[in-house]
Design a protein around this motif. Sequence first.
Motif, PDB file in Angstrom:
ATOM      1  N   GLU A   1      -6.900   3.737  12.482  1.00 16.08           N
ATOM      2  CA  GLU A   1      -5.872   2.774  12.086  1.00 16.08           C
ATOM      3  C   GLU A   1      -6.238   1.409  12.650  1.00 16.08           C
ATOM      4  O   GLU A   1      -6.615   1.290  13.815  1.00 16.08           O
ATOM      5  CB  GLU A   1      -4.492   3.192  12.600  1.00 16.08           C
ATOM      6  N   LEU A   2      -6.122   0.400  11.795  1.00 20.82           N
ATOM      7  CA  LEU A   2      -6.486  -0.960  12.163  1.00 20.82           C
ATOM      8  C   LEU A   2      -5.346  -1.915  11.869  1.00 20.82           C
ATOM      9  O   LEU A   2      -4.601  -1.719  10.904  1.00 20.82           O
ATOM     10  CB  LEU A   2      -7.721  -1.401  11.364  1.00 20.82           C
ATOM     11  N   PRO A   3      -5.219  -2.983  12.654  1.00 26.36           N
ATOM     12  CA  PRO A   3      -4.189  -3.974  12.379  1.00 26.36           C
ATOM     13  C   PRO A   3      -4.601  -4.850  11.204  1.00 26.36           C
ATOM     14  O   PRO A   3      -5.785  -4.956  10.875  1.00 26.36           O
ATOM     15  CB  PRO A   3      -4.142  -4.787  13.678  1.00 26.36           C
ATOM     16  N   ALA A   4      -3.619  -5.492  10.588  1.00 28.93           N
ATOM     17  CA  ALA A   4      -3.890  -6.451   9.516  1.00 28.93           C
ATOM     18  C   ALA A   4      -2.810  -7.523   9.525  1.00 28.93           C
ATOM     19  O   ALA A   4      -1.634  -7.209   9.378  1.00 28.93           O
ATOM     20  CB  ALA A   4      -3.939  -5.761   8.160  1.00 28.93           C
ATOM     21  N   VAL A   5      -3.221  -8.748   9.698  1.00 32.49           N
ATOM     22  CA  VAL A   5      -2.296  -9.870   9.657  1.00 32.49           C
ATOM     23  C   VAL A   5      -1.782 -10.047   8.231  1.00 32.49           C
ATOM     24  O   VAL A   5      -0.613 -10.307   8.010  1.00 32.49           O
ATOM     25  CB  VAL A   5      -2.992 -11.163  10.152  1.00 32.49           C
ATOM     26  N   ASP A   6      -2.666  -9.886   7.251  1.00 24.71           N
ATOM     27  CA  ASP A   6      -2.327 -10.056   5.838  1.00 24.71           C
ATOM     28  C   ASP A   6      -2.749  -8.804   5.084  1.00 24.71           C
ATOM     29  O   ASP A   6      -3.893  -8.695   4.639  1.00 24.71           O
ATOM     30  CB  ASP A   6      -3.033 -11.298   5.285  1.00 24.71           C
ATOM     31  N   LEU A   7      -1.846  -7.844   4.952  1.00 25.62           N
ATOM     32  CA  LEU A   7      -2.173  -6.571   4.301  1.00 25.62           C
ATOM     33  C   LEU A   7      -2.695  -6.766   2.888  1.00 25.62           C
ATOM     34  O   LEU A   7      -3.656  -6.118   2.484  1.00 25.62           O
ATOM     35  CB  LEU A   7      -0.945  -5.655   4.272  1.00 25.62           C
ATOM     36  N   ALA A   8      -2.076  -7.645   2.121  1.00 24.00           N
ATOM     37  CA  ALA A   8      -2.493  -7.851   0.729  1.00 24.00           C
ATOM     38  C   ALA A   8      -3.921  -8.374   0.656  1.00 24.00           C
ATOM     39  O   ALA A   8      -4.727  -7.890  -0.151  1.00 24.00           O
ATOM     40  CB  ALA A   8      -1.531  -8.808   0.023  1.00 24.00           C
TER      41      ALA A   8
ATOM     42  N   VAL B   1      -3.054   3.681  -0.757  1.00 21.00           N
ATOM     43  CA  VAL B   1      -1.706   4.200  -0.981  1.00 21.00           C
ATOM     44  C   VAL B   1      -0.813   3.500   0.024  1.00 21.00           C
ATOM     45  O   VAL B   1      -1.062   3.559   1.233  1.00 21.00           O
ATOM     46  CB  VAL B   1      -1.650   5.733  -0.785  1.00 21.00           C
ATOM     47  N   ASP B   2       0.201   2.809  -0.474  1.00 25.68           N
ATOM     48  CA  ASP B   2       1.129   2.104   0.406  1.00 25.68           C
ATOM     49  C   ASP B   2       2.225   3.046   0.895  1.00 25.68           C
ATOM     50  O   ASP B   2       2.758   3.845   0.126  1.00 25.68           O
ATOM     51  CB  ASP B   2       1.782   0.932  -0.334  1.00 25.68           C
ATOM     52  N   TYR B   3       2.536   2.939   2.164  1.00 25.41           N
ATOM     53  CA  TYR B   3       3.640   3.677   2.776  1.00 25.41           C
ATOM     54  C   TYR B   3       4.599   2.647   3.331  1.00 25.41           C
ATOM     55  O   TYR B   3       4.582   2.341   4.521  1.00 25.41           O
ATOM     56  CB  TYR B   3       3.125   4.618   3.868  1.00 25.41           C
ATOM     57  N   GLY B   4       5.374   2.055   2.462  1.00 19.71           N
ATOM     58  CA  GLY B   4       6.267   0.971   2.838  1.00 19.71           C
ATOM     59  C   GLY B   4       5.530  -0.353   2.852  1.00 19.71           C
ATOM     60  O   GLY B   4       4.331  -0.422   2.575  1.00 19.71           O
ATOM     61  N   PRO B   5       6.217  -1.434   3.199  1.00 21.61           N
ATOM     62  CA  PRO B   5       5.613  -2.766   3.148  1.00 21.61           C
ATOM     63  C   PRO B   5       4.681  -3.088   4.319  1.00 21.61           C
ATOM     64  O   PRO B   5       3.976  -4.082   4.277  1.00 21.61           O
ATOM     65  CB  PRO B   5       6.829  -3.695   3.165  1.00 21.61           C
ATOM     66  N   GLN B   6       4.646  -2.230   5.355  1.00 22.80           N
ATOM     67  CA  GLN B   6       3.863  -2.559   6.539  1.00 22.80           C
ATOM     68  C   GLN B   6       2.715  -1.593   6.828  1.00 22.80           C
ATOM     69  O   GLN B   6       2.120  -1.644   7.903  1.00 22.80           O
ATOM     70  CB  GLN B   6       4.787  -2.647   7.754  1.00 22.80           C
ATOM     71  N   TYR B   7       2.389  -0.716   5.867  1.00 24.01           N
ATOM     72  CA  TYR B   7       1.290   0.233   6.098  1.00 24.01           C
ATOM     73  C   TYR B   7       0.633   0.602   4.781  1.00 24.01           C
ATOM     74  O   TYR B   7       1.316   0.843   3.780  1.00 24.01           O
ATOM     75  CB  TYR B   7       1.786   1.516   6.794  1.00 24.01           C
ATOM     76  N   THR B   8      -0.684   0.636   4.781  1.00 26.42           N
ATOM     77  CA  THR B   8      -1.435   1.090   3.622  1.00 26.42           C
ATOM     78  C   THR B   8      -2.579   1.972   4.097  1.00 26.42           C
ATOM     79  O   THR B   8      -3.174   1.717   5.151  1.00 26.42           O
ATOM     80  CB  THR B   8      -1.941  -0.109   2.774  1.00 26.42           C
ATOM     81  N   ALA B   9      -2.870   3.029   3.355  1.00 26.37           N
ATOM     82  CA  ALA B   9      -3.878   4.010   3.766  1.00 26.37           C
ATOM     83  C   ALA B   9      -5.020   4.069   2.760  1.00 26.37           C
ATOM     84  O   ALA B   9      -4.837   3.827   1.565  1.00 26.37           O
ATOM     85  CB  ALA B   9      -3.240   5.389   3.894  1.00 26.37           C
ATOM     86  N   PHE B  10      -6.215   4.414   3.262  1.00 22.38           N
ATOM     87  CA  PHE B  10      -7.380   4.636   2.410  1.00 22.38           C
ATOM     88  C   PHE B  10      -7.956   6.006   2.724  1.00 22.38           C
ATOM     89  O   PHE B  10      -7.732   6.569   3.794  1.00 22.38           O
ATOM     90  CB  PHE B  10      -8.438   3.537   2.597  1.00 22.38           C
ATOM     91  N   SER B  11      -8.695   6.566   1.767  1.00 21.99           N
ATOM     92  CA  SER B  11      -9.333   7.862   1.982  1.00 21.99           C
ATOM     93  C   SER B  11     -10.657   7.895   1.228  1.00 21.99           C
ATOM     94  O   SER B  11     -11.005   6.952   0.529  1.00 21.99           O
ATOM     95  CB  SER B  11      -8.415   9.004   1.520  1.00 21.99           C
ATOM     96  N   ASP B  12     -11.392   8.977   1.383  1.00 24.22           N
ATOM     97  CA  ASP B  12     -12.681   9.182   0.708  1.00 24.22           C
ATOM     98  C   ASP B  12     -13.684   8.076   1.010  1.00 24.22           C
ATOM     99  O   ASP B  12     -14.459   7.684   0.149  1.00 24.22           O
ATOM    100  CB  ASP B  12     -12.483   9.332  -0.811  1.00 24.22           C
TER     101      ASP B  12
ATOM    102  N   GLY C   1     -15.671   8.221   3.998  1.00 25.96           N
ATOM    103  CA  GLY C   1     -16.437   8.718   5.125  1.00 25.96           C
ATOM    104  C   GLY C   1     -15.542   8.975   6.334  1.00 25.96           C
ATOM    105  O   GLY C   1     -15.763   9.901   7.095  1.00 25.96           O
ATOM    106  N   LEU C   2     -14.534   8.169   6.495  1.00 22.23           N
ATOM    107  CA  LEU C   2     -13.512   8.305   7.527  1.00 22.23           C
ATOM    108  C   LEU C   2     -12.224   7.792   6.910  1.00 22.23           C
ATOM    109  O   LEU C   2     -12.206   6.714   6.338  1.00 22.23           O
ATOM    110  CB  LEU C   2     -13.883   7.463   8.761  1.00 22.23           C
ATOM    111  N   GLU C   3     -11.178   8.573   6.969  1.00 19.18           N
ATOM    112  CA  GLU C   3      -9.909   8.143   6.405  1.00 19.18           C
ATOM    113  C   GLU C   3      -9.197   7.237   7.384  1.00 19.18           C
ATOM    114  O   GLU C   3      -9.484   7.242   8.580  1.00 19.18           O
ATOM    115  CB  GLU C   3      -9.054   9.358   6.055  1.00 19.18           C
ATOM    116  N   GLY C   4      -8.256   6.437   6.873  1.00 18.37           N
ATOM    117  CA  GLY C   4      -7.544   5.558   7.778  1.00 18.37           C
ATOM    118  C   GLY C   4      -6.523   4.701   7.077  1.00 18.37           C
ATOM    119  O   GLY C   4      -6.148   4.956   5.931  1.00 18.37           O
ATOM    120  N   GLY C   5      -6.084   3.680   7.788  1.00 20.22           N
ATOM    121  CA  GLY C   5      -5.091   2.792   7.242  1.00 20.22           C
ATOM    122  C   GLY C   5      -5.031   1.489   7.998  1.00 20.22           C
ATOM    123  O   GLY C   5      -5.657   1.319   9.054  1.00 20.22           O
ATOM    124  N   PHE C   6      -4.284   0.561   7.425  1.00 21.61           N
ATOM    125  CA  PHE C   6      -4.028  -0.734   8.036  1.00 21.61           C
ATOM    126  C   PHE C   6      -2.533  -0.878   8.239  1.00 21.61           C
ATOM    127  O   PHE C   6      -1.751  -0.573   7.342  1.00 21.61           O
ATOM    128  CB  PHE C   6      -4.517  -1.872   7.132  1.00 21.61           C
TER     129      PHE C   6
END
Length: 119
Positions: A10-17, A32-43, A45-50
């Motif tokens: 998980e990484l921080p993001a000042v500007d998610l968009a 995939v967005d999980y509300g206005p303050q979190y977005t996730a990525f997959s596939d 090599g390592l899954e994660g989100g901002f």
Amino acid sequence: MQHEKLHYVELPAVDLAATKLFFQQVFNWSFVDYGPQYTAFSDQGLEGGFFQADLCSNTQHGAALLIFYSEQLEQTLKKISAAGGTVVKPIFSFPGGHRFHFTEPSGNEFAVWSDKYQE
């Protein structure tokens, strides 16, 4: 998933968009967005989100460095620059190959390396 292996970051993001758009343009990621303050990525090599934050992940402050692999180092560098990334360490050699470091629009630092780069 593998038992006791790295799975998620998980990484921080000042500007998610802007961060999402950057990774979509350069690396063809989907989110995939999980509300206005979190977005996730997959596939990738390592899954994660901002997550929305006024912070960034930077090796200057002791953060871990996530490193991409590229068979075409200069082309990847050009894509990163065209999408709004900033090269913070130009291409340099190290034992095993060459790499460069960049920051994406929210200021998080990453690197790209290759064992196929020819100077």
